[in-house]
Design an enzyme around this catalytic site. Structure first.
Site, short mmCIF file in Angstrom:
data_model
loop_
_atom_site.label_atom_id
_atom_site.label_comp_id
_atom_site.label_asym_id
_atom_site.label_seq_id
_atom_site.Cartn_x
_atom_site.Cartn_y
_atom_site.Cartn_z
N HIS A 107 11.08 48.21 35.15
CA HIS A 107 11.36 47.39 33.96
C HIS A 107 10.46 46.18 33.94
O HIS A 107 10.08 45.64 34.98
CB HIS A 107 12.83 46.96 33.92
CG HIS A 107 13.31 46.25 35.14
ND1 HIS A 107 13.65 46.92 36.30
CD2 HIS A 107 13.50 44.93 35.40
CE1 HIS A 107 14.02 46.04 37.20
NE2 HIS A 107 13.94 44.83 36.70
N PHE A 108 10.15 45.77 32.72
CA PHE A 108 9.37 44.56 32.48
C PHE A 108 10.27 43.56 31.75
O PHE A 108 11.00 43.92 30.83
CB PHE A 108 8.14 44.86 31.61
CG PHE A 108 7.07 45.64 32.32
CD1 PHE A 108 7.19 47.01 32.51
CD2 PHE A 108 5.94 45.00 32.82
CE1 PHE A 108 6.21 47.73 33.17
CE2 PHE A 108 4.95 45.71 33.48
CZ PHE A 108 5.09 47.08 33.66
N HIS A 109 10.19 42.31 32.19
CA HIS A 109 10.93 41.23 31.55
C HIS A 109 10.04 40.56 30.51
O HIS A 109 8.85 40.33 30.75
CB HIS A 109 11.30 40.15 32.58
CG HIS A 109 12.15 40.63 33.72
ND1 HIS A 109 13.48 40.31 33.84
CD2 HIS A 109 11.86 41.38 34.81
CE1 HIS A 109 13.97 40.84 34.95
NE2 HIS A 109 13.00 41.50 35.56
P1 AMP Z 1 14.86 42.66 38.80
O1 AMP Z 1 15.10 44.05 39.36
O2 AMP Z 1 14.78 41.64 39.90
O3 AMP Z 1 13.68 42.58 37.88
O4 AMP Z 1 16.13 42.22 37.99
C1 AMP Z 1 16.93 43.10 37.25
C2 AMP Z 1 17.31 42.44 35.96
O5 AMP Z 1 18.21 43.29 35.31
C3 AMP Z 1 17.98 41.07 36.10
O6 AMP Z 1 17.30 40.14 35.28
C4 AMP Z 1 19.41 41.32 35.65
O7 AMP Z 1 19.95 40.21 34.97
C5 AMP Z 1 19.23 42.51 34.72
N1 AMP Z 1 20.39 43.38 34.60
C6 AMP Z 1 21.18 43.84 35.60
N2 AMP Z 1 22.12 44.66 35.10
C7 AMP Z 1 21.92 44.72 33.77
C8 AMP Z 1 22.58 45.40 32.69
N3 AMP Z 1 23.64 46.20 32.90
N4 AMP Z 1 22.11 45.24 31.44
C9 AMP Z 1 21.04 44.43 31.21
N5 AMP Z 1 20.37 43.76 32.18
C10 AMP Z 1 20.82 43.90 33.45
#
Ligand code: AMP
Length: 145
Positions: A107-109
């Site tokens: 995933h990309f933020h």
């Molecule tokens: P990272 O793997 O460190 O990039 O972070 C995972 C991201 O997913 C974090 O910013 C969480 O806030 C987000 N996240 C976790 N669970 C969910 C969900 N069910 N829906 C949307 N975002 C999520």
């Protein structure tokens, strides 16, 4: 799996979102990608873009899937910037726990940024679902504009 990447685990939370097993505030979907609101936003409008094809991170993703994600990043990024009247965007992506990754589906933020406003802490706190729904609607409207 590649030589230096663990196997993909289909039990991860984004795989569950893709299968419709848990809800998400979706802003965009096409044949290869999905974009939805981050539930613990580091800023108003924090959005995630994922490929539908299973990949744990950047290193094991199929290049065609990466190309599709990049196109969606640009498309959704433009809409996020417009929806939140942002001065700029921060885009980031983590790989493996040592790299800061906590959900093991690529995933990309995308976080819209304002001059002088710092990012909130990563996974700082859950957002109000009603607020997330409103933000998602703003981004969808910008995508249609
Ligand atoms: P990272 O793997 O460190 O990039 O972070 C995972 C991201 O997913 C974090 O910013 C969480 O806030 C987000 N996240 C976790 N669970 C969910 C969900 N069910 N829906 C949307 N975002 C999520």
């Amino acid at each position: 799996m590649t030589a230096d990447t663990p196997a993909y685990d289909p039990g991860n939370i984004f795989a569950k979102i893709l299968r419709g097993e848990i809800p998400a505030q979706t802003v965009y979907e096409d044949a290869d990608t999905l974009a939805f609101m981050d539930v613990m936003p580091q800023g108003e409008g924090h959005t995630l873009v994922i490929p539908k094809a299973p990949a744990r991170g950047l290193l094991d993703a199929d290049p065609a899937s990466l190309a599709a994600v990049t196109a969606t990043l640009q498309r959704v990024g433009r809409a996020v910037k417009a929806a939140f009247d942002a001065d700029g965007l921060t885009v980031f992506q983590y790989n493996e726990p040592a790299g800061g990754q906590t959900v093991f589906h690529l995933h990309f933020h995308i976080v819209p940024r304002r001059e002088g406003v710092p990012l909130k802490r990563h996974e700082g706190g859950m957002a109000d679902p009603e607020v997330l729904a409103k933000h998602a609607a703003r981004i969808r409207a910008a995508l249609e504009a």
